[in-house]
Design an enzyme around this catalytic site. Structure first.
Site, PDB file in Angstrom:
ATOM      1  N   HIS A  57       3.871 -11.138  -7.042  1.00  0.00           N
ATOM      2  CA  HIS A  57       2.448 -11.226  -6.690  1.00  0.00           C
ATOM      3  C   HIS A  57       1.586 -10.968  -7.932  1.00  0.00           C
ATOM      4  O   HIS A  57       0.593 -10.246  -7.882  1.00  0.00           O
ATOM      5  CB  HIS A  57       2.098 -10.243  -5.573  1.00  0.00           C
ATOM      6  N   TYR A  83       8.766  -1.498  -5.498  1.00  0.00           N
ATOM      7  CA  TYR A  83       7.415  -1.458  -6.054  1.00  0.00           C
ATOM      8  C   TYR A  83       7.318  -0.375  -7.117  1.00  0.00           C
ATOM      9  O   TYR A  83       6.648  -0.548  -8.134  1.00  0.00           O
ATOM     10  CB  TYR A  83       6.356  -1.237  -4.955  1.00  0.00           C
TER      11      TYR A  83
END
Ligand code: HEM
Length: 308
Positions: free
Chosen positions: A27, A297
């Protein structure tokens, strides 16, 4: 087989898209926005979270295109993301890191990593090997519902014209500690709009950021947060399986974004939108993909921070 690690997952993403130093490994292309969320009293029947107190809660948002290509075309038939950080009055944070697909393409982290390995460009052609992609699909039925959705639904015309889904199941607890399994989604008050085949072929690579900036200049853009209330037997730990559409729907609040801006130097840029950052009254299910995301993450965040 030994379980796949978060570092392996991030390395596999880098194998497909390369590295943009200092940026998210996935992303990568995105846009920041700011605004607030106001909960509705109906939410108290399910969660005691301060998110739903009814007082305005400041929000930092980030919209994005899936994948690690910082120049991904806004026409790509890939997922769009909406990540939200809610700053609750008492110093607590709540994150919601969502996609515009109702289901995800992996029931286990291994499927995600296997997809990245299958997508890795062949050094000879610079493109993924179609045979490897075929073999991946044949051996990973848990990927197919997500792929079918992306194939059959063109991307949105604007970030403001898309729904975003939490996808995973979460546990809401009320003030009496009564627990309800829920899934949430954000439904755009501007309505859902998808690119036509003609727009898909003719639009330039970059229009989503500019359209969102212009939309917020015209006035605030809003989404309603809607819960699906789980019933016994609904899948709790598998993000590839949708719940039946006739589940009770409850609108629990409204998100209002009043400004959007390029991510460079803006509030969303340095945030790790770890989906396990949750406030009292909202908790994770046992979904293995949800738990793995938190580790992946963190690994991506550590890499991008170390390059700044
Ligand atoms: C095995 C599954 C998954 C892996 C390994 C994975 C991996 C990643 C990584 C490494 C990042 C970049 C994090 C950063 O540097 O801040 C990221 C971002 C993101 N992911 Fe995932 N992801 C997975 C599943 C999902 C799912 C199920 C959703 C939605 C329900 C999702 C939505 C997003 C969004 C919206 C972002 C961008 C967040 C932002 O704007 O900072 N991902 N993902």
């Amino acid at each position: 087989a030994p379980e796949v690690t978060a570092e392996q997952a991030v390395a596999a993403i880098e194998g497909v898209f390369g590295v943009t130093p200092g940026e998210r490994r996935n992303h990568t292309k995105g846009t920041c926005a700011t605004g607030e969320f106001v909960g509705r009293p109906a939410a108290a029947a399910y969660s005691r979270s301060a998110l739903f107190s009814g007082a305005p809660v400041p929000v930092v948002a980030r919209f994005s295109l899936a994948g690690g290509n910082p120049k991904a075309p806004d026409t790509a038939k890939s997922p769009r993301g909406m990540a939200l950080e809610f700053k609750l009055g008492d110093g607590q944070l709540q994150h919601m890191t969502m996609l515009n697909t109702p289901v995800f393409g992996a029931a286990q982290p291994q499927t995600f990593v296997d997809l990245m390995l299958a997508m890795k460009p062949d050094p000879a052609t610079g493109k993924p090997d179609p045979e490897k992609l075929k073999a991946f699909k044949a051996s990973h039925p848990d990927h197919l519902a997500h792929a079918k959705f992306l194939e059959e639904n063109n991307p949105p015309t604007s970030y403001a014209n898309s729904s975003y889904f939490g996808i995973h199941t979460f546990k809401f607890s009320d003030s009496n500690n009564r627990t309800t399994l829920v899934r949430w989604r954000f439904v755009p008050q501007d309505g859902e709009r998808r690119l036509s085949a003609e727009e898909l072929a003719s639009l330039p690579a970059d229009f989503l950021e500019q359209r969102l900036i212009e939309r917020t200049r015209q006035g605030p853009v809003r989404w309603d947060m809607v819960l699906s209330i789980g019933e016994p037997g609904d899948p709790e730990d598998n993000p590839t399986l949708a719940w039946p559409e006739n589940r009770q729907q409850v609108t629990v609040g409204t998100l209002t974004l009043s400004a959007a801006m390029p991510q460079k130097g803006a509030a969303c840029e340095p945030i790790n939108f770890d989906p396990l950052v949750m406030s009292d009254g909202i908790a994770a299910s046992d979904d293995p993909v949800l738990h793995f995301r938190s580790q992946a993450y963190a690994a991506s965040f550590a890499r991008r921070l170390s390059e700044r």
